[in-house]
Design an enzyme around this catalytic site. Structure first.
Site, PDB file in Angstrom:
ATOM      1  NE  ARG A 563     -37.081  16.757 -40.451  1.00 56.36           N
ATOM      2  CZ  ARG A 563     -38.158  17.254 -40.950  1.00 56.36           C
ATOM      3  NH1 ARG A 563     -38.968  18.101 -40.287  1.00 56.36           N
ATOM      4  NH2 ARG A 563     -38.647  16.776 -41.960  1.00 56.36           N
ATOM      5  CB  VAL A 564     -32.386  19.603 -33.681  1.00 56.65           C
ATOM      6  CG1 VAL A 564     -31.729  20.834 -34.467  1.00 56.65           C
ATOM      7  CG2 VAL A 564     -33.883  20.028 -33.351  1.00 56.65           C
ATOM      8  CG  ASP A 565     -36.563  16.268 -32.767  1.00 49.36           C
ATOM      9  OD1 ASP A 565     -36.171  17.162 -32.270  1.00 49.36           O
ATOM     10  OD2 ASP A 565     -37.500  16.167 -33.268  1.00 49.36           O
ATOM     11  CG  ASP A 566     -33.842  13.024 -37.063  1.00 48.79           C
ATOM     12  OD1 ASP A 566     -34.475  12.367 -36.135  1.00 48.79           O
ATOM     13  OD2 ASP A 566     -34.410  13.358 -38.004  1.00 48.79           O
ATOM     14  CB  VAL A 567     -28.419  16.147 -33.883  1.00 53.02           C
ATOM     15  CG1 VAL A 567     -26.775  16.202 -33.395  1.00 53.02           C
ATOM     16  CG2 VAL A 567     -28.451  17.140 -34.850  1.00 53.02           C
TER      17      VAL A 567
END
Ligand code: ATP
Ligand code: MG
Length: 695
Positions: A563-567
């Site tokens: 997820r991009v939130d997890d980048v």
């Protein structure tokens, strides 16, 4: 128009051919063998590129040719598809239990004006084509030895009986029906029965709590709820009806009452006499359904009439109520199934997903049945009574196509090869994976050990919202790379953009978006069209935003990075969680890993890794160092975890995905801000992690 998908550029360095084992991290390509390619539905990257090009340049022509293979009571109008943003300001209103009104800001239509029925296309159309005696469903019970099956004709009979029952109880076109069933044949039967009469099903995974179920009841106000008294999963009995009763009581207090609860009697788990009962509301399936006629006229619906409502897995927050409509979803699930699994009429297809998730909608029920496939439905736990159960089932039914999730692959890998190698598995032809990025080491194990190095692996990237596969290998068509979802499906234009929404070309990494529409796309979030727009269409103007990060390599292959939130941004390096996790899991003693970012004084963000170990391996200082070295070697020093947190188990959604947002809170010690944990499979895992957070 510029059309490129990348498939076709293959450097022949570090390649093996299908049939050879993939030993080391260094192998880049797994090339289809001549034999496999020769029998494949798409036989070369040239053939794919030609079809892909047409699908992008002429979507209307491409998709209407395919749609014409289905039965339409009335053909769609001049516009095969139409996407309009801001055509008419206002809010969407899809009302269940009556008429359907849509006032879209974002309007998307496929095959508008067409009139059809998906249940008819799954059943009647195939029966008329001569498949009446073909097995539609093989059912394998939790207990070895308990099984059943239905031919396409028998399936239609039962679907009609349930459809007649529902109609008799006042369920009409546009009404909602909640299905809270385990993986019995009655689950797809009920879905198809709803579709036959134009009712909208909302399947709730039968592992959800009474509270989650009641939220969903309150949301869609179903006329009828369909459940069973109890089920055994592994050695454990789950009393579903008690959960349903509690949910009904709870919704009644919130002003939504349920008049009919149809209960399938599952005597293996609980006897009728021992089931709590409310006269007048509760009805035994077995007492009423067999009395209904086995024919039922089809309710013809518009291509854009809603087919179902389904909530996302809840990995990133409160689940979203995704609405799919009929025509485009039908065409898209059928086509993706056919090509991504290289479907052949002789296949025996097994997808381990539950119908409570989108995978069970698109690829247990609709996609396969639209193709007239024989589908295996397994009721139980994949490791019951032992870790070799899946392969016993593969051998028993001569399964050709096995579709599962990385979480299961990793857990079977941890259990040891001997459970696999003692079975034959000679029937297997195609393997497939969905749900999370599949770590290259898990990919290799799946390919080498399960598939004798001769089955291609379709790593299918898609979402509840997309209805069907978006980026996926087409077995036989082009070389695979372990851990890459490869190239887009027909009609799909994935783009990778930077923070400002500018499209990136060539080798790049960023936010994964989709340009243009495809037939399987969802139309709204139920009751919250605004969230639909803000979540998916506002972040990057002109694109559908997936929420996932993606890297495109020099050969044009797509790698989902999480997820991009997890980048994580470490000293200016953007690091995808998936890549660090894959490096950790490649260590022979590491079974699973989940990586999150934490605040770091110097680097901006630091890398915090949760790891579970292979059974019986103790955690030690030496192992900790070894894990860090593994990441350093594979990715680079900048990606080395700052902290390794040993975890006996990881928090997962009920569909088996790691919930990183909870891990972020644990890592930053915000223990009382865990957020919505209702879709967590085992809440105890979190307490365990908190206790171990000082170790
Ligand atoms: P929520 O949207 O509620 O947070 P969710 O996104 O997990 O939950 P789903 O629609 O079931 O709900 O899952 C879609 C997501 O799963 C994708 O956005 C992606 O992150 C992940 N995913 C699915 N298949 C793959 C795959 N083959 N490779 C990598 N990631 C995948
Ligand atoms: Mg999602």
């Amino acid at each position: 128009k510029h059309v490129s998908s990348g498939a076709g550029h293959v450097s022949h360095l570090n390649a093996v051919t299908l049939g050879e084992s993939v030993a080391a991290e260094e192998v880049d390509f797994v090339i289809p063998s001549k034999d496999f390619a020769a029998q494949a539905n798409i036989q070369s990257s040239e053939q794919y590129l030609e079809m892909y090009k047409r699908s992008i340049e002429d979507p209307a022509g491409f998709w209407s040719d395919i749609a014409s293979e289905f039965y339409w009571k009335q053909r769609w109008g001049d516009k095969v598809w139409d996407e309009n943003i801001d055509i008419r300001k206002g809010k969407i209103k899809i009302e269940l239990g009556g008429h359907v009104f849509c006032f879209f800001d974002h309007l998307l239509q496929w095959f508008n004006g067409g009139i059809t029925n998906i249940s008819y296309n799954c059943l009647d159309r195939n029966i008329e084509a001569g498949l009446g005696d073909k097995i539609a469903i093989y059912w394998e019970g939790n207990e070895p030895g308990l099984d059943d099956s239905l031919t396409y004709s028998q399936l239609r009979d039962q679907v009609c009986q349930v459809a007649n029952y529902l109609k008799d109880n006042g369920v009409k076109k546009g009404d909602a029906v909640i299905i809270y069933l385990p993986m019995l044949m009655e689950l797809p039967i009920t879905m198809l029965a709803c579709a036959r009469i134009g009712a909208i099903h909302s399947v709730v995974f039968a592992g959800f709590s009474a509270e989650s179920l009641s939220q969903r009841i309150i949301d869609c106000k179903p006329k009828v709820i369909i459940t069973c008294n109890a089920v055994k999963r592994g050695s454990k009995a789950i009393y579903l009806k008690d959960i349903v009763d509690a949910a009904i009581n709870d919704s009644a207090q919130n002003g939504v009452s349920i008049d009919v609860s149809l209960v399938y009697e599952n005597p293996v788990a609980l006897k009728r006499v021992d089931t709590k009962w409310k006269e007048g509301r509760d009805i035994w399936w077995q007492d009423v359904i067999p009395r209904y006629p086995t024919t039922c006229p089809v309710e013809w619906v518009d291509a854009e009439d809603p087919l179902f409502l389904l909530y996302t897995s809840g990995s990133t927050g409160k689940p979203k109520g995704v609405v799919h409509t009929t025509g485009g979803y039908m065409v898209y699930t059928a086509t993706t199934f056919k090509y991504a699994f290289d479907y052949k009429p002789s296949d025996i297809y097994w997808c381990t997903a539950d119908c409570g998730w989108i995978t069970g909608h698109s690829y247990v029920t609709y996609g396969p049945m639209l193709n007239g496939a024989s589908v295996l439905v397994y009721e139980g736990a994949p490791n019951y009574p032992h870790a070799g159960r899946c392969w016993d089932i593969v051998d028993k039914y001569k399964v050709t196509t096995f579709y599962t999730a990385p979480t299961l692959v990793r857990s079977l890998m941890r259990d040891g090869d001997e459970y696999v190698t003692r079975s034959s598995r000679k029937s297997l032809r195609v393997l497939a994976s969905v749900g999370e990025p599949i770590n290259p080491s898990a990919w290799r194990w799946f390919y080498n050990v399960v598939g004798y190095s001769r089955c291609p692996i379709s790593d299918t990237w898609w979402q509840t919202e997309t209805g069907g596969f978006m980026i996926t290998p087409l077995p036989g068509a082009w070389p695979q790379k372990p851990g890459s979802a490869t190239f887009p499906f027909f009609g799909v234009q994935p783009v990778i953009v930077d923070e400002k929404g500018a499209e990136l070309e060539g080798e790049c990494s960023g936010y994964l978006c989709v340009k243009n529409s495809w037939p399987g796309a969802f139309r709204t979030l139920y009751g919250d069209h605004e969230r639909y727009e803000t979540t998916y269409f506002k972040p990057f103007a002109g694109y559908y935003f997936t929420g996932d990060g993606c890297r495109r390599d020099k050969d044009g292959y797509h790698w989902l990075t999480g997820r991009v939130d997890d980048v994580i941004n470490v000293s200016g390096h953007r690091i995808g969680t998936a890549e660090v996790e894959s490096a950790l899991v490649s260590h022979p003693k590491c079974a699973e890993a989940a990586v999150v970012g934490v605040e770091h004084e110097v680097k901006g963000q630091g890398i915090y890794a949760f790891v579970t170990l292979v059974d019986g391996v103790p955690y030690s200082e030496e192992l900790r160092k070894d894990l860090i070295v593994t990441v350093r070697k594979q990715i680079g020093a900048f990606a080395a975890p700052d902290k390794i947190h040993w975890a006996p188990g990881l928090p997962k959604t009920r569909s088996g995905k790691i919930m990183r947002r909870i891990l972020r809170k644990v890592a930053s010690r915000q223990f009382d801000e865990l957020g919505d944990t209702s879709t967590l499979a085992d809440p105890n895992v979190v307490n365990q992690l908190i206790e171990l957070s000082d170790s």
